[in-house]
Design a protein around this motif. Structure first.
Motif, PDB file in Angstrom:
ATOM      1  N   LEU A  14      -0.560  -8.003  14.073  1.00  0.00           N
ATOM      2  CA  LEU A  14      -0.939  -6.637  12.824  1.00  0.00           C
ATOM      3  C   LEU A  14      -2.285  -6.009  13.548  1.00  0.00           C
ATOM      4  CD1 LEU A  14      -0.905  -5.601  10.000  1.00  0.00           C
ATOM      5  CD2 LEU A  14      -2.543  -7.271   9.358  1.00  0.00           C
ATOM      6  N   SER A  15      -2.223  -4.550  13.302  1.00  0.00           N
ATOM      7  CA  SER A  15      -3.457  -3.689  13.797  1.00  0.00           C
ATOM      8  C   SER A  15      -3.776  -2.900  12.602  1.00  0.00           C
ATOM      9  CB  SER A  15      -3.007  -2.979  15.073  1.00  0.00           C
ATOM     10  OG  SER A  15      -3.285  -3.601  16.019  1.00  0.00           O
ATOM     11  N   LEU A  16      -5.146  -3.078  12.210  1.00  0.00           N
ATOM     12  CA  LEU A  16      -5.459  -2.342  11.015  1.00  0.00           C
ATOM     13  C   LEU A  16      -6.827  -1.640  11.342  1.00  0.00           C
ATOM     14  CD1 LEU A  16      -7.903  -4.180   9.391  1.00  0.00           C
ATOM     15  CD2 LEU A  16      -5.894  -5.493   9.267  1.00  0.00           C
ATOM     16  N   LEU A  77      -1.549   1.894  14.694  1.00  0.00           N
ATOM     17  CA  LEU A  77      -2.237   0.962  13.580  1.00  0.00           C
ATOM     18  C   LEU A  77      -0.917   0.718  12.527  1.00  0.00           C
ATOM     19  CD1 LEU A  77      -5.420   2.847  12.629  1.00  0.00           C
ATOM     20  CD2 LEU A  77      -5.131   0.600  13.936  1.00  0.00           C
ATOM     21  N   ASP A  78      -0.867  -0.460  11.910  1.00  0.00           N
ATOM     22  CA  ASP A  78       0.051  -0.780  11.093  1.00  0.00           C
ATOM     23  C   ASP A  78      -0.387  -0.769   9.734  1.00  0.00           C
ATOM     24  OD1 ASP A  78       1.813  -2.066  13.089  1.00  0.00           O
ATOM     25  OD2 ASP A  78       0.223  -3.586  13.119  1.00  0.00           O
ATOM     26  N   ALA A  79      -1.650  -0.735   9.543  1.00  0.00           N
ATOM     27  CA  ALA A  79      -2.318  -0.448   8.352  1.00  0.00           C
ATOM     28  C   ALA A  79      -3.657   0.343   8.570  1.00  0.00           C
ATOM     29  CB  ALA A  79      -2.482  -1.703   7.542  1.00  0.00           C
ATOM     30  N   LEU A  80      -3.898   1.315   7.519  1.00  0.00           N
ATOM     31  CA  LEU A  80      -5.189   2.011   7.493  1.00  0.00           C
ATOM     32  C   LEU A  80      -5.911   1.981   6.281  1.00  0.00           C
ATOM     33  CD1 LEU A  80      -7.178   4.109   8.784  1.00  0.00           C
ATOM     34  CD2 LEU A  80      -5.440   5.837   8.341  1.00  0.00           C
ATOM     35  N   LEU A  97      -1.155   6.304  14.240  1.00  0.00           N
ATOM     36  CA  LEU A  97      -0.476   5.467  13.261  1.00  0.00           C
ATOM     37  C   LEU A  97       0.957   5.294  13.590  1.00  0.00           C
ATOM     38  CD1 LEU A  97      -1.582   7.358  10.040  1.00  0.00           C
ATOM     39  CD2 LEU A  97      -2.273   4.976  10.570  1.00  0.00           C
ATOM     40  N   ALA A  98       1.229   3.834  13.280  1.00  0.00           N
ATOM     41  CA  ALA A  98       2.506   3.370  13.759  1.00  0.00           C
ATOM     42  C   ALA A  98       3.630   3.779  12.787  1.00  0.00           C
ATOM     43  CB  ALA A  98       2.762   1.875  13.865  1.00  0.00           C
ATOM     44  N   GLU A  99       4.744   4.087  12.942  1.00  0.00           N
ATOM     45  CA  GLU A  99       5.795   4.533  12.169  1.00  0.00           C
ATOM     46  C   GLU A  99       6.022   3.631  10.731  1.00  0.00           C
ATOM     47  OE1 GLU A  99       9.259   5.942  14.657  1.00  0.00           O
ATOM     48  OE2 GLU A  99      10.160   5.370  12.927  1.00  0.00           O
ATOM     49  N   ASN A 100       5.772   4.236   9.712  1.00  0.00           N
ATOM     50  CA  ASN A 100       5.795   3.732   8.419  1.00  0.00           C
ATOM     51  C   ASN A 100       4.469   2.925   8.364  1.00  0.00           C
ATOM     52  OD1 ASN A 100       8.213   4.173   7.141  1.00  0.00           O
ATOM     53  ND2 ASN A 100       9.327   2.911   8.442  1.00  0.00           N
ATOM     54  N   ALA A 101       3.570   3.047   8.761  1.00  0.00           N
ATOM     55  CA  ALA A 101       2.173   2.355   8.702  1.00  0.00           C
ATOM     56  C   ALA A 101       2.058   2.304   7.251  1.00  0.00           C
ATOM     57  CB  ALA A 101       1.438   3.148   9.635  1.00  0.00           C
ATOM     58  N   LEU A 102       1.134   1.629   6.775  1.00  0.00           N
ATOM     59  CA  LEU A 102       0.722   1.745   5.432  1.00  0.00           C
ATOM     60  C   LEU A 102      -0.578   2.179   5.335  1.00  0.00           C
ATOM     61  CD1 LEU A 102       2.320  -1.665   4.073  1.00  0.00           C
ATOM     62  CD2 LEU A 102       2.180   0.468   2.685  1.00  0.00           C
ATOM     63  N   VAL A 103      -1.022   3.142   4.364  1.00  0.00           N
ATOM     64  CA  VAL A 103      -2.320   3.699   4.437  1.00  0.00           C
ATOM     65  C   VAL A 103      -2.612   3.633   2.900  1.00  0.00           C
ATOM     66  CG1 VAL A 103      -3.636   5.962   4.608  1.00  0.00           C
ATOM     67  CG2 VAL A 103      -1.748   5.507   6.318  1.00  0.00           C
ATOM     68  N   PHE A 104      -4.146   3.116   2.916  1.00  0.00           N
ATOM     69  CA  PHE A 104      -4.341   2.928   1.431  1.00  0.00           C
ATOM     70  C   PHE A 104      -5.836   3.713   1.120  1.00  0.00           C
ATOM     71  CE2 PHE A 104      -2.796  -0.929   2.851  1.00  0.00           C
ATOM     72  CZ  PHE A 104      -1.738  -1.280   1.975  1.00  0.00           C
ATOM     73  N   GLY A 117       4.688  10.570   8.181  1.00  0.00           N
ATOM     74  CA  GLY A 117       5.650   9.172   8.618  1.00  0.00           C
ATOM     75  C   GLY A 117       5.144   7.803   8.399  1.00  0.00           C
ATOM     76  N   CYS A 118       4.219   7.961   7.386  1.00  0.00           N
ATOM     77  CA  CYS A 118       3.638   6.840   6.862  1.00  0.00           C
ATOM     78  C   CYS A 118       3.575   6.614   5.369  1.00  0.00           C
ATOM     79  CB  CYS A 118       2.227   6.713   7.469  1.00  0.00           C
ATOM     80  SG  CYS A 118       1.204   8.003   7.174  1.00  0.00           S
ATOM     81  N   ARG A 119       3.579   5.426   4.886  1.00  0.00           N
ATOM     82  CA  ARG A 119       3.577   5.150   3.474  1.00  0.00           C
ATOM     83  C   ARG A 119       2.078   5.277   2.905  1.00  0.00           C
ATOM     84  NH1 ARG A 119       6.277  -0.359   2.959  1.00  0.00           N
ATOM     85  NH2 ARG A 119       5.594  -0.721   5.076  1.00  0.00           N
ATOM     86  N   ILE A 120       1.693   6.080   1.962  1.00  0.00           N
ATOM     87  CA  ILE A 120       0.386   6.473   1.587  1.00  0.00           C
ATOM     88  C   ILE A 120       0.430   5.792   0.033  1.00  0.00           C
ATOM     89  CG2 ILE A 120      -1.411   7.928   1.341  1.00  0.00           C
ATOM     90  CD1 ILE A 120      -0.039   9.810   3.086  1.00  0.00           C
TER      91      ILE A 120
END
Lengths: 578, 262
Positions: A14-16, A77-80, A97-104, A117-120
């Motif tokens: 995992l990369s964040l 990144l997988d998550a941000l 950001l990786a495809e479908n990365a999760l951004v909070f 391309g990411c989930r926010i």
């Protein structure tokens, strides 16, 4: 011809990244997360980035956690976690950001529209006030299966000197974040808990290496990004009977090192490019007087003041050629955090055995990143200086077969001699005759032959006879290694990597063998002026038509995808030409 | 050893010009070492670059003729690595005040346990006669054809302002007086600075010697100890630090050290 192999082990790593303003605790959260994962036996690499402000301002940390060994940061990144989009903007160009990365992000701070391309997901970070970073840790731990108990313990430990109310508030924030994370749809990290690892930065590994080698004297002047070595040795040398002095400038630092070494101490200084420039004349003295010295030079962006907080590989030529006159010296290069330990011990061993200045090149990207290390890996054979005890007809600079002359130190009866930056005879007396100068130059340079024989230090990775041989050095090796692992050729083309750990004298035979066995060569370095390529060409015959160079400015670390892209381009080019 | 002045004399012949004040300084140094019964193997003479910086080669002891301006940091390293050694730094005014001025300030400020003997001839001799920071205003030299546009500085005043704990001025023409002051300098605990007016017959003229003597007689130049205080030396303070460091963590094994990363 080549494709980047799809990573099928995504749930093993995992990369964040966490980005915020000063005071948001983004970097502190990264520390806690990294330490908890290290204690769980996971492999961790953590880097930080800051704005130019001394305090406050934007900061970010980048953590890669993996069940298997890692040698570089992930490209994407997988998550941000973003506490503030305004601060994120400063790092935008450096974050992929990786495809479908999760951004909070904070629910009251609207995300930029170009984030595709990411989930926010919006969350109440701001409502957590000063515990927002701890809230984020709870969130990340349940969302991605990171060690929650270890993080709870690390949070408690971090606030152990605060009131019970503060600790309680932070634990609550962690639990609230944890509850949010449970609802996040993400792959959980799969790993088997292992023995705890150490989490250490390159500068710290260099300092520990110095102590391992028997360093008893350090003199230095503060300079980014090497100061952590000065801090660590300033704390530890007095505890173990060594001596430490913070000097008025780098001239005095290397001067004191040469003096202490003349008096018998294993001595070191640490600096960065501007300091190395100032030390150039005294490096010549160390070489001429044949007094051992070790200089750790942590490279940053140059020239001049350059970019003090960012990495580059542009001090190579300076390290290899610095100082006027024909100046023999040894240059070593660290390839990673753990290697910083070993290379520093090697530096002392070579300096002490061969009475020569040794420059140990590190880079900001190694020196200030934290990596997991097995404590058991931190051992290395130590070589001590040969002190002459037989002083019958003693000649300090006696011409010998390997160039190494008998050396006394003050305190030895009958071993008195005068040393000199002037050309001198075997007794150390000034001498300006051509024949003496020629004899002494030959003697001093013979030491390099002996060093090349004994220390042909390099790392080689990948196929034995490769279609593509990548020549790189320093921090690039870890990135290139990962690229070699990921390059997939349906036609069965093979890739190998080679990095000298000693740059002067170069491990020529090993490089020549690598060059001869590779069909095409790719030279990779972070120097706009192609210093590594040009230096190699002065020492090694490189096949012109089969040598490709990828050299760019530093300031941004080399990435695995850049390396893959360069290898792919080589073949596209070849096909077009055919 | 019988501790006679002659025993400290090496077999190397000085390169200095006949009449140079540095011969007398060297003689005073031999006498001082003899009076203090210094062991040659426990004594290190360190210098930078310049006429006077050739001096370590003429002394039977350990010696380090280093780089222009860098004698003081090198000597500091030697003394810190082995505090038992007698470390004496010698050199000229250009070496110590121009190119090495920053080290002069900070070595004095630290009260490093060294003796610093400056042979002051108010000129750059080895490079053949250019103005130094000590050359008086208006003087004509190789580099000041129309007269020096800069005022000279008094090395002793600098040393006092830098925090040297012992400062004196001597005149090479008076070997007995110089030897007496040199002995005091070497016996002082901490950073002792001895400025010795040492005429350069080649670039400052045959009369510089007489002029200095006349100025001393008229009271325009003060010879003797100008400043003396006793404060803890750099080594004293480093020992304090060591005591605190050991108290902060009595066990300092490698595993103790690595615990910071666990």
């Amino acid at each position: 011809v080549f494709a980047a192999r799809k990573l099928t082990v995504m749930n093993h790593e995992l990369s964040l990244s966490i980005v915020g303003a000063g005071g948001d605790g983004a970097v502190a959260a990264g520390d806690i997360l990294s330490m908890a994962c290290a204690r769980e036996g996971l492999h961790v690499m953590k880097t930080e980035a800051y704005g130019p402000q001394i305090r406050g301002g934007e900061s970010s940390c980048h953590v890669r956690v993996s069940a298997a060994p890692i040698h570089a940061q992930a490209d994407a990144l997988d998550a941000l976690v973003v506490f503030s989009w305004a601060d994120f903007a400063r790092f935008r160009a450096e974050i992929t950001l990786a495809e479908n990365a999760l951004v909070f992000h904070d629910e009251k701070d609207a995300p930029p529209e170009d984030l595709l391309g990411c989930r926010i997901r919006a969350l109440p970070f701001a409502a957590q006030r000063s515990a927002k970073n701890i809230f984020a840790l709870g969130l990340l731990s349940s969302a991605f299966g990171l060690p929650a108990e270890g993080m709870r313990e690390a949070v408690r430990n971090r606030f152990r000197k605060k009131t019970p109310e503060v600790i309680e508030a932070n634990m609550k924030a962690f639990d609230a974040g944890f509850a949010e994370g449970v609802t996040v749809d993400a792959k959980k990290l799969e790993y088997v808990k292992g023995a705890p690892k150490l989490l250490m930065a390159g500068n710290e590994a260099s300092a520990v290496g110095a102590i391992e080698a028997g360093c008893s004297f350090f003199a230095g002047y503060p300079i980014t990004p090497s100061s952590e070595i000065l801090h660590f040795l300033g704390e530890w040398l007095p505890r173990i009977g060594g001596r430490f002095v913070q000097t008025e400038d780098e001239l005095a630092a290397i001067g004191a090192v040469v003096g202490a070494s003349f008096a018998g101490a294993k001595a070191m200084t640490a600096t960065s490019g501007p300091g190395l420039s100032l030390m150039a004349e005294l490096i010549g003295l160390s070489a001429m007087a044949e007094v051992p010295s070790v200089i750790v030079n942590v490279q940053r962006g140059g020239p001049s003041t350059g970019i003090p907080t960012k990495s580059e590989q542009s001090d190579l030529m300076h390290a290899v050629f610095a100082s006027h006159g024909d100046t023999p010296r040894v240059v070593l290069a660290c390839t990673g955090v753990e290697d910083s330990f070993h290379t520093t011990v090697d530096g002392f061993n070579i300096a002490e055995e061969f009475q020569i200045p040794v420059i140990v090149l590190s880079e900001q990207s190694i020196a200030q990143r934290r990596e997991t290390i097995e404590a058991s890996a931190l051992t290395h054979e130590v070589v001590d200086r040969r002190i002459a005890t037989d002083v019958e007809a003693y000649r300090r600079y006696r011409v010998t077969e390997d160039g190494v002359s008998p050396m006394t130190i003050p305190g030895i009866v009958g071993g008195e001699y005068q040393t000199n930056g002037l050309e001198h005879d075997e007794q150390g007396r000034p001498n300006s005759m051509y024949s003496m100068h020629a004899t002494m130059n030959e003697k001093r340079y013979r030491k390099l032959d002996a060093i090349a024989q004994k220390y042909p230090l390099f790392e080689r990775y990948g196929a034995a006879d490769a279609d593509v041989g990548i020549l790189c050095w320093g921090s690039s090796l870890g990135v290139v290694r990962e690229a070699v692992d990921r390059l997939d050729s349906p036609r069965g083309l093979r890739v190998a990597a080679f990095a000298p750990r000693i740059l002067a004298p170069l491990p020529k035979r090993a490089i020549e063998e690598f060059v001869a066995n590779a069909r095409d060569l790719l030279i990779i370095e972070l120097s706009y002026a192609q210093q590594f390529y040009k230096y190699l060409r002065t020492e090694i015959d490189l096949p012109r038509e089969h040598t490709h160079v990828f050299a760019r400015s530093g300031g941004k670390n080399l990435t695995v995808s850049e390396v893959i892209d360069q290898v792919q381009r080589m073949f596209v080019r070849d096909e077009v030409m055919a | 050893m019988n501790y006679t002045a002659a025993e400290y004399k090496s077999d190397l012949k000085p390169v200095w010009c006949p009449g140079c004040g540095d011969f007398a300084v060297l003689n005073s140094l031999y006498r001082t070492f003899a009076e203090l019964k210094y062991e040659t193997h426990e004594t290190v003479v360190v210098s930078g670059i310049g006429c006077s910086s050739r001096l370590p080669g003429y002394v039977e002891a350990y010696g380090f003729n280093s780089l222009h301006g860098r004698a003081l940091p090198i000597a500091t390293g030697i003394k810190l690595a082995n505090p038992k050694l007698n470390v004496v730094v010698v050199g000229g005014d250009g070496d110590g005040i121009a190119i090495g001025g920053n080290h002069f300030m900070h070595t004095a400020r630290r009260n490093a346990d060294l003796t610093y003997i400056m042979m002051d001839n108010e000129i750059y001799g080895l490079t053949k006669g250019q103005a130094a920071p000590t050359t008086p205003l208006g003087d004509k030299t190789k580099s000041t054809t129309y007269g020096n546009p800069e005022a000279g500085v008094d090395p002793c005043a600098l040393a006092i302002s830098f925090g040297a704990t012992w400062v004196a001025r001597a005149f090479s023409g008076d070997v007995v007086g110089t030897t007496k002051l040199m002995k005091q300098a070497l016996e002082h605990r901490g950073f002792a600075f001895l400025n010795i007016l040492s005429p350069c017959v080649t670039w400052r003229g045959e009369d510089q010697h007489k002029e200095i003597r006349a100025k001393i007689q008229r009271g325009e130049i003060t010879i003797g100890v100008l400043h003396e205080v006793n404060t803890p030396t750099l080594l004293d303070e480093i020992e304090e630090v060591r005591a605190k460091a050991v108290a902060s963590r009595p066990s300092a094994t490698k595993s103790d050290m690595l615990r910071a990363f666990a």
